[in-house]
Design a protein around this motif. Structure first.
Motif, mmCIF file in Angstrom:
data_model
loop_
_atom_site.group_PDB
_atom_site.id
_atom_site.type_symbol
_atom_site.label_atom_id
_atom_site.label_comp_id
_atom_site.label_asym_id
_atom_site.label_seq_id
_atom_site.Cartn_x
_atom_site.Cartn_y
_atom_site.Cartn_z
ATOM 1 N N GLU A 88 -4.741 -12.401 1.977
ATOM 2 C CA GLU A 88 -4.823 -11.629 3.222
ATOM 3 C C GLU A 88 -3.442 -11.409 3.824
ATOM 4 O O GLU A 88 -3.111 -10.301 4.266
ATOM 5 C CB GLU A 88 -5.717 -12.338 4.245
ATOM 6 C CG GLU A 88 -7.191 -12.282 3.935
ATOM 7 C CD GLU A 88 -8.023 -13.094 4.927
ATOM 8 O OE1 GLU A 88 -7.451 -13.632 5.907
ATOM 9 O OE2 GLU A 88 -9.244 -13.185 4.718
ATOM 10 N N LEU A 89 -2.627 -12.469 3.836
ATOM 11 C CA LEU A 89 -1.286 -12.358 4.400
ATOM 12 C C LEU A 89 -0.414 -11.411 3.570
ATOM 13 O O LEU A 89 0.373 -10.634 4.126
ATOM 14 C CB LEU A 89 -0.641 -13.741 4.517
ATOM 15 C CG LEU A 89 -1.256 -14.657 5.580
ATOM 16 C CD1 LEU A 89 -0.672 -16.058 5.477
ATOM 17 C CD2 LEU A 89 -1.042 -14.096 6.969
ATOM 18 N N LYS A 90 -0.561 -11.452 2.262
ATOM 19 C CA LYS A 90 0.192 -10.529 1.406
ATOM 20 C C LYS A 90 -0.207 -9.085 1.698
ATOM 21 O O LYS A 90 0.654 -8.195 1.768
ATOM 22 C CB LYS A 90 -0.054 -10.844 -0.070
ATOM 23 C CG LYS A 90 0.683 -12.058 -0.569
ATOM 24 C CD LYS A 90 0.372 -12.321 -2.032
ATOM 25 C CE LYS A 90 1.062 -13.569 -2.547
ATOM 26 N NZ LYS A 90 0.718 -13.847 -3.945
ATOM 27 N N ASP A 91 -1.515 -8.860 1.866
ATOM 28 C CA ASP A 91 -1.983 -7.512 2.209
ATOM 29 C C ASP A 91 -1.396 -7.067 3.551
ATOM 30 O O ASP A 91 -0.968 -5.921 3.707
ATOM 31 C CB ASP A 91 -3.516 -7.457 2.269
ATOM 32 C CG ASP A 91 -4.153 -7.538 0.890
ATOM 33 O OD1 ASP A 91 -3.431 -7.311 -0.103
ATOM 34 O OD2 ASP A 91 -5.373 -7.822 0.822
ATOM 35 N N GLU A 92 -1.387 -7.973 4.526
ATOM 36 C CA GLU A 92 -0.849 -7.640 5.841
ATOM 37 C C GLU A 92 0.642 -7.321 5.750
ATOM 38 O O GLU A 92 1.123 -6.360 6.363
ATOM 39 C CB GLU A 92 -1.079 -8.799 6.816
ATOM 40 C CG GLU A 92 -0.677 -8.471 8.231
ATOM 41 C CD GLU A 92 -1.003 -9.589 9.213
ATOM 42 O OE1 GLU A 92 -0.521 -9.494 10.349
ATOM 43 O OE2 GLU A 92 -1.727 -10.526 8.842
ATOM 44 N N ARG A 95 0.991 -3.849 4.376
ATOM 45 C CA ARG A 95 0.673 -2.844 5.397
ATOM 46 C C ARG A 95 1.824 -2.698 6.394
ATOM 47 O O ARG A 95 2.222 -1.580 6.747
ATOM 48 C CB ARG A 95 -0.614 -3.221 6.133
ATOM 49 C CG ARG A 95 -1.880 -2.939 5.367
ATOM 50 C CD ARG A 95 -3.116 -3.041 6.254
ATOM 51 N NE ARG A 95 -3.212 -4.272 7.021
ATOM 52 C CZ ARG A 95 -3.774 -5.399 6.591
ATOM 53 N NH1 ARG A 95 -4.315 -5.436 5.402
ATOM 54 N NH2 ARG A 95 -3.821 -6.470 7.357
ATOM 55 N N LEU A 96 2.371 -3.833 6.849
ATOM 56 C CA LEU A 96 3.466 -3.792 7.818
ATOM 57 C C LEU A 96 4.722 -3.162 7.215
ATOM 58 O O LEU A 96 5.424 -2.394 7.885
ATOM 59 C CB LEU A 96 3.764 -5.194 8.350
ATOM 60 C CG LEU A 96 2.670 -5.812 9.236
ATOM 61 C CD1 LEU A 96 3.009 -7.261 9.565
ATOM 62 C CD2 LEU A 96 2.472 -4.999 10.503
ATOM 63 N N GLU A 97 5.006 -3.505 5.954
ATOM 64 C CA GLU A 97 6.170 -2.910 5.294
ATOM 65 C C GLU A 97 5.990 -1.405 5.160
ATOM 66 O O GLU A 97 6.935 -0.638 5.365
ATOM 67 C CB GLU A 97 6.393 -3.540 3.917
ATOM 68 C CG GLU A 97 6.992 -4.928 3.974
ATOM 69 C CD GLU A 97 7.112 -5.574 2.607
ATOM 70 O OE1 GLU A 97 6.470 -5.104 1.642
ATOM 71 O OE2 GLU A 97 7.850 -6.565 2.501
ATOM 72 N N LYS A 98 4.783 -0.965 4.820
ATOM 73 C CA LYS A 98 4.506 0.469 4.688
ATOM 74 C C LYS A 98 4.664 1.145 6.044
ATOM 75 O O LYS A 98 5.283 2.217 6.148
ATOM 76 C CB LYS A 98 3.094 0.697 4.144
ATOM 77 C CG LYS A 98 2.785 2.148 3.839
ATOM 78 C CD LYS A 98 1.401 2.283 3.249
ATOM 79 C CE LYS A 98 1.078 3.689 2.846
ATOM 80 N NZ LYS A 98 1.175 4.680 3.861
#
Length: 147
Positions: A88-92, A95-98
């Motif tokens: 979940e943290l990797k996905d977040e 998303r934040l980097e994008k």
């Protein structure tokens, strides 16, 4: 003839006695062997103590095994939960980097648009000054290049 019979009986008697002695010796040997296999009272007590100790150790082992199994299950659940949270943290982060990259790209695009507007405004101003100077017959002002 009678003496021969008596002698014959004597020989048979001796043979029978030898056979009986040999059989008795074999039986004694077998009984000693069997008796040596039967544990004495002291041996039986020791066997009982060892069996009791073995049963106690088995119970202890079972308890420890259950405890280890519960710990293993708990740790497996923890690993699964932490792996899920990590994903979940990797996905977040992705998303934040994008979002950050999109914002940076947008700001760069706005800067480019601003520069283009500035150039357009500058060229319009230059054209206005040029037209004004033509109408007044004055030399156009020298303008320093934009930095």
């Amino acid at each position: 003839r009678r003496e021969a019979e008596i002698e014959n009986i004597q020989v048979m008697k001796e043979k029978a006695e030898k056979k009986i002695k040999r059989d008795r010796r074999v039986l004694d040997q077998q009984s000693r062997t069997l008796l040596s296999k039967i544990p004495s009272k002291k041996d039986r007590e020791e066997i009982q103590q060892l069996e009791a100790l073995l049963e106690k150790e088995r119970a202890t082992h079972k308890r420890k095994e259950r405890t280890h199994k519960m710990n293993e299950d708990r740790l497996r659940r923890q690993v699964a939960e932490l792996t899920r949270k990590n994903d979940e943290l990797k996905d977040e982060i992705r998303r934040l980097e994008k979002r950050q990259l999109d914002a940076w790209s947008q700001s760069e695009a706005e800067k480019e648009k601003g520069k283009e507007r500035e150039k357009e405004a500058g060229s319009k101003k230059a054209a206005k000054v040029l037209t004004e100077s033509k109408t007044t017959n004055e030399a156009p002002l020298k303008r320093e290049p934009a930095k």
